[in-house]
Enzyme design. Sequence first.
Site, PDB file in Angstrom:
ATOM      1  N   PRO A 271       6.974 -15.411  29.138  1.00 42.03           N
ATOM      2  CA  PRO A 271       7.386 -14.224  29.526  1.00 42.03           C
ATOM      3  C   PRO A 271       6.282 -13.260  29.825  1.00 42.03           C
ATOM      4  CG  PRO A 271       7.578 -14.443  27.074  1.00 42.03           C
ATOM      5  CD  PRO A 271       6.992 -15.604  27.669  1.00 42.03           C
TER       6      PRO A 271
ATOM      7  N   THR B 148      -7.490   1.040  16.370  1.00 39.71           N
ATOM      8  CA  THR B 148      -7.430   0.269  17.608  1.00 39.71           C
ATOM      9  C   THR B 148      -7.646   1.170  18.697  1.00 39.71           C
ATOM     10  OG1 THR B 148      -5.556  -0.281  19.088  1.00 39.71           O
ATOM     11  CG2 THR B 148      -4.904   1.179  17.244  1.00 39.71           C
ATOM     12  N   ASP B 149      -7.876   0.767  19.959  1.00 44.71           N
ATOM     13  CA  ASP B 149      -8.395   1.412  20.747  1.00 44.71           C
ATOM     14  C   ASP B 149      -6.848   2.236  21.560  1.00 44.71           C
ATOM     15  OD1 ASP B 149      -6.841  -0.798  21.929  1.00 44.71           O
ATOM     16  OD2 ASP B 149      -8.355  -1.316  23.597  1.00 44.71           O
ATOM     17  N   GLU B 150      -5.820   1.583  21.146  1.00 41.46           N
ATOM     18  CA  GLU B 150      -4.322   2.144  21.746  1.00 41.46           C
ATOM     19  C   GLU B 150      -4.310   3.737  21.112  1.00 41.46           C
ATOM     20  OE1 GLU B 150      -1.213  -0.401  21.439  1.00 41.46           O
ATOM     21  OE2 GLU B 150      -2.747  -2.176  21.527  1.00 41.46           O
TER      22      GLU B 150
ATOM     23  N   LYS C 164      -0.946   4.784  14.034  1.00 44.07           N
ATOM     24  CA  LYS C 164      -2.374   4.422  13.980  1.00 44.07           C
ATOM     25  C   LYS C 164      -3.085   5.689  14.249  1.00 44.07           C
ATOM     26  CE  LYS C 164      -4.329   1.040  12.830  1.00 44.07           C
ATOM     27  NZ  LYS C 164      -4.759   0.517  11.841  1.00 44.07           N
TER      28      LYS C 164
ATOM     29  N   ALA D  12       0.966   5.903  18.027  1.00 38.72           N
ATOM     30  CA  ALA D  12       1.002   7.072  17.385  1.00 38.72           C
ATOM     31  C   ALA D  12       1.013   7.016  15.777  1.00 38.72           C
ATOM     32  CB  ALA D  12       2.406   7.704  17.621  1.00 38.72           C
TER      33      ALA D  12
ATOM     34  N   ILE E   4       1.010  -1.069  -0.100  1.00 31.40           N
ATOM     35  CA  ILE E   4       0.114  -0.012  -0.033  1.00 31.40           C
ATOM     36  C   ILE E   4       0.889   1.395  -0.145  1.00 31.40           C
ATOM     37  CG2 ILE E   4      -2.061  -0.995   1.031  1.00 31.40           C
ATOM     38  CD1 ILE E   4      -1.086   0.298   3.482  1.00 31.40           C
TER      39      ILE E   4
ATOM     40  N   TYR F  71       3.508   2.643  17.630  1.00 33.80           N
ATOM     41  CA  TYR F  71       2.634   1.917  16.819  1.00 33.80           C
ATOM     42  C   TYR F  71       1.087   2.671  16.899  1.00 33.80           C
ATOM     43  CZ  TYR F  71      -1.707  -1.272  16.508  1.00 33.80           C
ATOM     44  OH  TYR F  71      -3.023  -1.695  15.952  1.00 33.80           O
TER      45      TYR F  71
ATOM     46  N   ARG G 201       8.123  -3.708  29.014  1.00 32.54           N
ATOM     47  CA  ARG G 201       8.054  -3.191  27.729  1.00 32.54           C
ATOM     48  C   ARG G 201       8.246  -1.322  28.135  1.00 32.54           C
ATOM     49  NH1 ARG G 201       2.491  -3.641  24.462  1.00 32.54           N
ATOM     50  NH2 ARG G 201       3.627  -5.723  23.644  1.00 32.54           N
TER      51      ARG G 201
HETATM   52  P1  NAD Z   1      -1.465  -8.521  11.257  1.00 34.65           P
HETATM   53  O1  NAD Z   1      -0.176  -7.811  11.523  1.00 34.65           O
HETATM   54  O2  NAD Z   1      -1.847  -9.777  11.814  1.00 34.65           O
HETATM   55  O3  NAD Z   1      -1.976  -8.235   9.665  1.00 34.65           O
HETATM   56  C1  NAD Z   1      -1.465  -7.172   9.172  1.00 34.65           C
HETATM   57  C2  NAD Z   1      -1.428  -7.692   7.558  1.00 34.65           C
HETATM   58  O4  NAD Z   1      -1.155  -6.599   6.871  1.00 34.65           O
HETATM   59  C3  NAD Z   1      -0.652  -8.647   7.367  1.00 34.65           C
HETATM   60  O5  NAD Z   1      -1.216  -9.608   6.602  1.00 34.65           O
HETATM   61  C4  NAD Z   1       0.379  -8.064   6.290  1.00 34.65           C
HETATM   62  O6  NAD Z   1       1.217  -8.859   5.547  1.00 34.65           O
HETATM   63  C5  NAD Z   1      -0.137  -6.692   5.880  1.00 34.65           C
HETATM   64  N1  NAD Z   1       0.517  -5.789   5.602  1.00 34.65           N
HETATM   65  C6  NAD Z   1       1.475  -5.132   6.296  1.00 34.65           C
HETATM   66  N2  NAD Z   1       2.083  -3.987   5.745  1.00 34.65           N
HETATM   67  C7  NAD Z   1       1.451  -3.999   4.426  1.00 34.65           C
HETATM   68  C8  NAD Z   1       1.742  -3.100   3.405  1.00 34.65           C
HETATM   69  N3  NAD Z   1       2.791  -2.027   3.474  1.00 34.65           N
HETATM   70  N4  NAD Z   1       0.803  -3.251   2.379  1.00 34.65           N
HETATM   71  C9  NAD Z   1       0.019  -4.365   2.214  1.00 34.65           C
HETATM   72  N5  NAD Z   1      -0.151  -5.386   3.167  1.00 34.65           N
HETATM   73  C10 NAD Z   1       0.574  -4.864   4.359  1.00 34.65           C
HETATM   74  O7  NAD Z   1      -2.675  -7.532  11.948  1.00 34.65           O
HETATM   75  P2  NAD Z   1      -3.881  -7.731  12.711  1.00 34.65           P
HETATM   76  O8  NAD Z   1      -3.894  -7.950  14.200  1.00 34.65           O
HETATM   77  O9  NAD Z   1      -4.664  -8.497  11.751  1.00 34.65           O
HETATM   78  O10 NAD Z   1      -4.486  -6.093  12.734  1.00 34.65           O
HETATM   79  C11 NAD Z   1      -5.289  -5.815  11.398  1.00 34.65           C
HETATM   80  C12 NAD Z   1      -5.738  -4.337  11.620  1.00 34.65           C
HETATM   81  O11 NAD Z   1      -6.639  -4.146  12.813  1.00 34.65           O
HETATM   82  C13 NAD Z   1      -4.622  -3.357  11.705  1.00 34.65           C
HETATM   83  O12 NAD Z   1      -4.751  -2.335  11.402  1.00 34.65           O
HETATM   84  C14 NAD Z   1      -4.594  -3.046  13.275  1.00 34.65           C
HETATM   85  O13 NAD Z   1      -4.100  -1.918  13.820  1.00 34.65           O
HETATM   86  C15 NAD Z   1      -6.198  -3.178  14.028  1.00 34.65           C
HETATM   87  N6  NAD Z   1      -6.347  -3.684  14.966  1.00 34.65           N
HETATM   88  C16 NAD Z   1      -5.708  -4.829  15.721  1.00 34.65           C
HETATM   89  C17 NAD Z   1      -5.812  -5.376  16.845  1.00 34.65           C
HETATM   90  C18 NAD Z   1      -5.635  -6.442  17.561  1.00 34.65           C
HETATM   91  O14 NAD Z   1      -5.851  -6.982  18.531  1.00 34.65           O
HETATM   92  N7  NAD Z   1      -4.746  -7.325  16.559  1.00 34.65           N
HETATM   93  C19 NAD Z   1      -6.982  -4.655  17.646  1.00 34.65           C
HETATM   94  C20 NAD Z   1      -7.456  -3.545  17.064  1.00 34.65           C
HETATM   95  C21 NAD Z   1      -7.303  -3.028  15.730  1.00 34.65           C
HETATM   96  P1  TYD Z   2       0.079  -7.730  22.957  1.00 36.75           P
HETATM   97  O1  TYD Z   2      -0.495  -8.857  22.733  1.00 36.75           O
HETATM   98  O2  TYD Z   2       1.308  -7.613  22.163  1.00 36.75           O
HETATM   99  O3  TYD Z   2      -0.981  -6.513  22.736  1.00 36.75           O
HETATM  100  P2  TYD Z   2      -0.935  -4.948  22.862  1.00 36.75           P
HETATM  101  O4  TYD Z   2       0.580  -4.789  23.255  1.00 36.75           O
HETATM  102  O5  TYD Z   2      -0.998  -4.349  21.658  1.00 36.75           O
HETATM  103  O6  TYD Z   2      -1.804  -4.869  23.884  1.00 36.75           O
HETATM  104  O7  TYD Z   2       0.257  -7.599  24.362  1.00 36.75           O
HETATM  105  C1  TYD Z   2      -0.768  -7.642  25.302  1.00 36.75           C
HETATM  106  C2  TYD Z   2      -0.322  -7.607  26.868  1.00 36.75           C
HETATM  107  O8  TYD Z   2       0.381  -8.586  27.263  1.00 36.75           O
HETATM  108  C3  TYD Z   2       0.311  -6.178  26.825  1.00 36.75           C
HETATM  109  O9  TYD Z   2       0.174  -5.535  28.231  1.00 36.75           O
HETATM  110  C4  TYD Z   2       1.941  -6.574  26.961  1.00 36.75           C
HETATM  111  C5  TYD Z   2       1.729  -8.143  27.613  1.00 36.75           C
HETATM  112  N1  TYD Z   2       2.924  -9.168  27.118  1.00 36.75           N
HETATM  113  C6  TYD Z   2       3.455  -9.825  27.869  1.00 36.75           C
HETATM  114  O10 TYD Z   2       3.445  -9.692  29.076  1.00 36.75           O
HETATM  115  N2  TYD Z   2       4.425 -11.014  27.598  1.00 36.75           N
HETATM  116  C7  TYD Z   2       4.538 -10.906  25.944  1.00 36.75           C
HETATM  117  O11 TYD Z   2       5.296 -11.852  25.724  1.00 36.75           O
HETATM  118  C8  TYD Z   2       3.831 -10.159  25.314  1.00 36.75           C
HETATM  119  C9  TYD Z   2       3.900 -10.482  23.624  1.00 36.75           C
HETATM  120  C10 TYD Z   2       2.966  -9.382  25.662  1.00 36.75           C
END
Ligand code: NAD
Ligand code: TYD
Length: 351
Positions: A212, A131-133, A161, A159, A61, A157, A288
């Site tokens: 961990p 995301t809520d972050e 989003k 920032a 993209i 991350y 972290r």
């Molecule tokens: P993910 O990392 O599992 O997947 C991201 C996908 O985007 C991958 O398939 C990757 O190949 C593709 N991608 C990355 N860079 C790209 C680029 N430059 N061009 C085209 N494709 C690219 O992420 P996810 O956890 O499935 O999250 C998806 C979306 O939802 C994200 O926008 C994330 O910010 C948002 N989101 C995630 C969570 C969560 O808990 N995982 C929660 C809220 C919102």
């Molecule tokens: P994560 O799954 O990375 O999601 P996010 O940071 O986006 O919320 O982490 C969820 C929570 O778990 C976060 O508070 C960080 C913590 N965490 C650990 O304690 N150990 C780990 O190995 C990972 C990956 C996350």
Amino acid sequence: MKKILITGGAGFIGSHVVRRFVNQYPHYEIVNLDKLTYAGNLANLTDVEKAPNYSFVKGDIVDAHFVNQLFADHNFYGVIHLAAESHVDRSIADPMAFVMTNVIGTVNLLNTARIAWKDNMADHRFYHVSTDEVYGELHDPSTFFTEQTAYDPRSPYSASKASSDHFVRAYHNTYRLPVVVSNCSNNYGSHHFPEKLIPLMIHNICQNKPLPVYGKGENVRDWLFVEDHARAIDLIFHEGKNGETYNIGGFNEWKNLDLVHLLCQIMDQKLGRAEGTSAQLITYVTDRAGHDLRYAIDAHKLMNELGWTPSVTFEQGLEKTVEWFLANQTWLDNVTSGNYANYYDSMYLNR
Ligand code: NAD
Ligand code: TYD
């Protein structure tokens, strides 16, 4: 046939959204655009890859020329934009990758859609998944993130989003691009890449490796089953009001340490281990940097205005998730060894 572009459809949440749209809406043609980074895995979509209303395009993209050409080749009705760099720890190690994909990539898509749709803007829809972050962290246990909460991103991350969310809203305000935005809490479920908390813990318990826990394990996250997120995205894409934002979450807060203990209990039962065996693997590690304390979503707007509710309890969702990982050890082995990259070559290049 309406054509819908789903970006990031080979990732964790994207693959659930693609599956849902391909199966629920045979009158839509779903084009999945994904760069296939380490997080993108076409083996997530084997059940729909031969469907007549599904196609895959490999691309970035961030590449404006490529995105322009894609929009010229397809007359997209809508975009559901999920492609992103999504892991906070990676954003601390390599922030620029997050700026490129999450900010520049999103603006590329917005620009291209704005130009391609300029003659009939109102007949389209651009859905940005966030995301809520972006709201920062909460300290007072009685407070929640609402759609009115001021943005206060605290990791590279979040920032990146937050920046992309601002651009999406700016394109709505300035060019009348018909956008909807959603901000969701932490997801869990099948096909989750094992660098995130829940799949990492499941993987390590299976392998008898240390679990961990960052800091003291006191940080709180609000967990939602990924299929309920995909249901919410479906609803908002079809029923959401232009220019509006919807928070998505399951009112399901867990301290990390409590969640890891619960997972250990479930895994001991499933693996036939004596109670308490897996919990012995818990290891406290360095926290972290800038670790956000608590996230908690108020999802009342989505529930009251669009009638969404989560379909499973946390216990049900976690059980389904653990069972999926235990039944799909090959997926997990391939993902952790990097072998899944070969899947694209065999499916799409060497047929
Ligand atoms: P993910 O990392 O599992 O997947 C991201 C996908 O985007 C991958 O398939 C990757 O190949 C593709 N991608 C990355 N860079 C790209 C680029 N430059 N061009 C085209 N494709 C690219 O992420 P996810 O956890 O499935 O999250 C998806 C979306 O939802 C994200 O926008 C994330 O910010 C948002 N989101 C995630 C969570 C969560 O808990 N995982 C929660 C809220 C919102
Ligand atoms: P994560 O799954 O990375 O999601 P996010 O940071 O986006 O919320 O982490 C969820 C929570 O778990 C976060 O508070 C960080 C913590 N965490 C650990 O304690 N150990 C780990 O190995 C990972 C990956 C996350």
